[in-house]
Design an enzyme around this catalytic site. Structure first.
Site, PDB file in Angstrom:
ATOM      1  N   THR A  22       0.853  -1.177   0.000  1.00 57.19           N
ATOM      2  CA  THR A  22       0.000   0.000   0.000  1.00 57.19           C
ATOM      3  C   THR A  22       0.898   1.238   0.000  1.00 57.19           C
ATOM      4  O   THR A  22       2.116   1.132   0.121  1.00 57.19           O
ATOM      5  CB  THR A  22      -0.929   0.010   1.226  1.00 57.19           C
ATOM      6  OG1 THR A  22      -0.142  -0.036   2.411  1.00 57.19           O
ATOM      7  CG2 THR A  22      -1.895  -1.173   1.177  1.00 57.19           C
ATOM      8  N   TYR A  23       0.286   2.394  -0.097  1.00 56.70           N
ATOM      9  CA  TYR A  23       1.018   3.661  -0.219  1.00 56.70           C
ATOM     10  C   TYR A  23       2.021   3.816   0.927  1.00 56.70           C
ATOM     11  O   TYR A  23       1.647   3.764   2.101  1.00 56.70           O
ATOM     12  CB  TYR A  23       0.023   4.820  -0.219  1.00 56.70           C
ATOM     13  CG  TYR A  23       0.634   6.147  -0.548  1.00 56.70           C
ATOM     14  CD1 TYR A  23       1.116   6.407  -1.820  1.00 56.70           C
ATOM     15  CD2 TYR A  23       0.733   7.141   0.419  1.00 56.70           C
ATOM     16  CE1 TYR A  23       1.677   7.638  -2.131  1.00 56.70           C
ATOM     17  CE2 TYR A  23       1.291   8.374   0.114  1.00 56.70           C
ATOM     18  CZ  TYR A  23       1.763   8.612  -1.159  1.00 56.70           C
ATOM     19  OH  TYR A  23       2.313   9.829  -1.468  1.00 56.70           O
TER      20      TYR A  23
END
Length: 169
Positions: free
Chosen positions: A46-47
């Site tokens: 994820t980011y």
């Protein structure tokens, strides 16, 4: 003699990931961000540019699925017999723009050694977070020999809990 417990670590935010990668692999903060960004672009994480170490309530089901998927991937597949306590990682008030860095569930392929190291840190941490506490006993002996005082302490792991994910007692 005293029994103690050590809670599982929290999920990674960018700063704790950078510190850990520096401590273990000697990567600079910039290098760690570059490897994490590359893993994000490959849809494996994820980011990464987050300051949160928690997930949001709407991610609870996803987290349960992801932790079981991650635990089936080598080398984590030896850690699959557990029931994740996902609620311990959920805190809407502690998530600002982005939640903690976690794997997406995609199997890692064609990674550089550095990317593999960073992915391994994040995946192991993600799995370990859901394990029970590590229980240990500490023993302290205080003595005196020929008017010289001494103190000796020892630690014995009773139940490794989350530490099994890292292969260290």
């Amino acid at each position: 003699k005293e029994q103690k417990k050590e809670n599982p670590p929290k999920l990674y935010d960018l700063t704790t990931l950078q510190r850990e990668a520096n401590r273990i692999f000697g990567y600079t903060a910039k290098q760690t961000l570059e490897y994490a960004q590359s893993l994000y672009e490959k849809k494996l994480l994820t980011y990464p540019r987050t300051d949160s170490r928690f997930l949001t309530a709407d991610m609870e089901e996803t987290a349960i699925v992801l932790v079981h998927l991650a635990a089936k991937l080598p080398p984590f597949d030896t850690c699959s017999n557990f029931y994740p306590l996902v609620s311990l990682t959920i805190s809407d008030k502690d998530v600002t723009d982005h939640h903690a860095i976690i794997p997406t569930g995609q199997p890692p392929q064609n990674l550089t050694d550095m990317e593999r190291h960073v992915f391994d840190l994040i995946a192991r941490r993600f799995i370990a977070v859901f394990y029970p506490d590590c229980l240990f006993a500490t023993t302290t002996v205080i003595g005196e020999v020929e008017q010289i005082e001494f103190k000796v302490s020892g630690k014995q792991i009773l139940e490794p809990g989350w530490r099994v994910v890292f292969g260290t007692p």
